[in-house]
Design a protein around this motif. Sequence first.
Motif, PDB file in Angstrom:
ATOM      1  N   ILE A 148      15.086  -5.068  16.331  1.00 36.88           N
ATOM      2  CA  ILE A 148      14.739  -3.777  15.746  1.00 36.88           C
ATOM      3  C   ILE A 148      15.668  -3.505  14.564  1.00 36.88           C
ATOM      4  O   ILE A 148      16.898  -3.545  14.704  1.00 36.88           O
ATOM      5  CB  ILE A 148      14.865  -2.645  16.781  1.00 36.88           C
ATOM      6  CG1 ILE A 148      13.915  -2.899  17.958  1.00 36.88           C
ATOM      7  CG2 ILE A 148      14.556  -1.287  16.138  1.00 36.88           C
ATOM      8  CD1 ILE A 148      14.079  -1.917  19.103  1.00 36.88           C
ATOM      9  N   VAL A 149      15.092  -3.248  13.387  1.00 35.64           N
ATOM     10  CA  VAL A 149      15.882  -3.033  12.172  1.00 35.64           C
ATOM     11  C   VAL A 149      15.334  -1.828  11.422  1.00 35.64           C
ATOM     12  O   VAL A 149      14.295  -1.259  11.783  1.00 35.64           O
ATOM     13  CB  VAL A 149      15.855  -4.274  11.251  1.00 35.64           C
ATOM     14  CG1 VAL A 149      16.474  -5.485  11.943  1.00 35.64           C
ATOM     15  CG2 VAL A 149      14.412  -4.591  10.815  1.00 35.64           C
ATOM     16  N   SER A 150      15.980  -1.465  10.328  1.00 34.17           N
ATOM     17  CA  SER A 150      15.506  -0.383   9.467  1.00 34.17           C
ATOM     18  C   SER A 150      14.342  -0.881   8.611  1.00 34.17           C
ATOM     19  O   SER A 150      14.121  -2.089   8.469  1.00 34.17           O
ATOM     20  CB  SER A 150      16.636   0.106   8.558  1.00 34.17           C
ATOM     21  OG  SER A 150      16.948  -0.899   7.598  1.00 34.17           O
ATOM     22  N   ARG A 151      13.597   0.057   7.991  1.00 33.71           N
ATOM     23  CA  ARG A 151      12.491  -0.328   7.118  1.00 33.71           C
ATOM     24  C   ARG A 151      12.979  -1.152   5.936  1.00 33.71           C
ATOM     25  O   ARG A 151      12.336  -2.130   5.543  1.00 33.71           O
ATOM     26  CB  ARG A 151      11.784   0.939   6.612  1.00 33.71           C
ATOM     27  CG  ARG A 151      10.656   0.700   5.627  1.00 33.71           C
ATOM     28  CD  ARG A 151       9.541  -0.163   6.215  1.00 33.71           C
ATOM     29  NE  ARG A 151       8.902   0.497   7.334  1.00 33.71           N
ATOM     30  CZ  ARG A 151       7.913  -0.051   8.049  1.00 33.71           C
ATOM     31  NH1 ARG A 151       7.489  -1.279   7.754  1.00 33.71           N
ATOM     32  NH2 ARG A 151       7.371   0.590   9.058  1.00 33.71           N
ATOM     33  N   GLY A 152      14.151  -0.809   5.388  1.00 32.34           N
ATOM     34  CA  GLY A 152      14.697  -1.577   4.271  1.00 32.34           C
ATOM     35  C   GLY A 152      15.028  -3.000   4.673  1.00 32.34           C
ATOM     36  O   GLY A 152      14.773  -3.949   3.918  1.00 32.34           O
ATOM     37  N   GLN A 153      15.620  -3.190   5.851  1.00 30.05           N
ATOM     38  CA  GLN A 153      15.928  -4.536   6.340  1.00 30.05           C
ATOM     39  C   GLN A 153      14.649  -5.333   6.574  1.00 30.05           C
ATOM     40  O   GLN A 153      14.587  -6.531   6.304  1.00 30.05           O
ATOM     41  CB  GLN A 153      16.756  -4.446   7.629  1.00 30.05           C
ATOM     42  CG  GLN A 153      18.176  -3.947   7.424  1.00 30.05           C
ATOM     43  CD  GLN A 153      18.872  -3.694   8.751  1.00 30.05           C
ATOM     44  OE1 GLN A 153      18.353  -2.997   9.629  1.00 30.05           O
ATOM     45  NE2 GLN A 153      20.065  -4.277   8.896  1.00 30.05           N
ATOM     46  N   TRP A 154      13.623  -4.636   7.080  1.00 31.14           N
ATOM     47  CA  TRP A 154      12.348  -5.333   7.315  1.00 31.14           C
ATOM     48  C   TRP A 154      11.757  -5.812   5.993  1.00 31.14           C
ATOM     49  O   TRP A 154      11.277  -6.932   5.885  1.00 31.14           O
ATOM     50  CB  TRP A 154      11.359  -4.399   8.017  1.00 31.14           C
ATOM     51  CG  TRP A 154      10.035  -5.060   8.265  1.00 31.14           C
ATOM     52  CD1 TRP A 154       9.676  -5.817   9.327  1.00 31.14           C
ATOM     53  CD2 TRP A 154       8.903  -5.063   7.380  1.00 31.14           C
ATOM     54  NE1 TRP A 154       8.393  -6.279   9.187  1.00 31.14           N
ATOM     55  CE2 TRP A 154       7.896  -5.834   7.994  1.00 31.14           C
ATOM     56  CE3 TRP A 154       8.653  -4.474   6.139  1.00 31.14           C
ATOM     57  CZ2 TRP A 154       6.657  -6.037   7.407  1.00 31.14           C
ATOM     58  CZ3 TRP A 154       7.419  -4.677   5.552  1.00 31.14           C
ATOM     59  CH2 TRP A 154       6.431  -5.440   6.182  1.00 31.14           C
ATOM     60  N   ARG A 155      11.782  -4.943   4.965  1.00 35.30           N
ATOM     61  CA  ARG A 155      11.224  -5.332   3.656  1.00 35.30           C
ATOM     62  C   ARG A 155      11.964  -6.533   3.084  1.00 35.30           C
ATOM     63  O   ARG A 155      11.346  -7.428   2.495  1.00 35.30           O
ATOM     64  CB  ARG A 155      11.314  -4.151   2.689  1.00 35.30           C
ATOM     65  CG  ARG A 155      10.315  -3.028   2.958  1.00 35.30           C
ATOM     66  CD  ARG A 155      10.184  -2.120   1.752  1.00 35.30           C
ATOM     67  NE  ARG A 155       9.278  -1.010   2.009  1.00 35.30           N
ATOM     68  CZ  ARG A 155       9.659   0.218   2.327  1.00 35.30           C
ATOM     69  NH1 ARG A 155      10.956   0.495   2.431  1.00 35.30           N
ATOM     70  NH2 ARG A 155       8.773   1.173   2.528  1.00 35.30           N
TER      71      ARG A 155
END
Length: 229
Positions: free
Chosen positions: A6-13
């Motif tokens: 589970i990560v932040s949206r920025g890390q996912w992008r």
Amino acid sequence: MSLPEIVSRGQWRAARAELLVKEKAATRARDALNAERRGLPMVEVDEEYVFEGGDGKATLLDLFEGRHQLVVYHFMFAPEWDAGCPSCSGFLDQIGHLAHLAARGTSFAAVSRAPYPKILPFKARMGWTVPWYSSYGGDFNHDFEVTLEHEGELVERPGLSCFLRDRDRVFHTYSTYERGLDGLGSTTSLLDLTALGRQEEWEEPKGRASALGAAAGSERIRYHDEYDD
């Protein structure tokens, strides 16, 4: 069950952008492989195969239904079986409307070794409308290496073969088996196995996009009930 981190949206992008580079490289590699496949030589089919289908006896040429190309799915259904292979059934469930193949001059048919009277009720049970033929009593399955002899017994394996027609001459251009069927089923994935491919201008080798005239090219995709015959 092991789930993704589970990560932040920025890390996912950021992770998605990194993976996209590899995905684009895989797409370019696939395009190159498809072009190499279209460059394969072909073999003339001299054997007079006879099949049985809904309209009675048929030759391999008949299975083209007048089109330039034919894709045959070798459906595992031995004469002694009471029903077709579940995995092969899953494959046929994925096949979309055949009008999109037909618009590119390509016919599709399933062929099995079971007698046609066994195929017909199973086809009705599954609700399929794709052409399905029996090769019972002939050498078609043996010649295209989907019925093999192992330890004195005949065994079936799934496969797919592509054919090209030049007037009344039929040529075998490609076959794949078992894991080679992974990811197939869509119109474009089947066309990628054929000698004429998707018939789009960007494909190599050049000169095959116009082989079928106005029906070629992804920009000419229609609703399946709007194609001309």
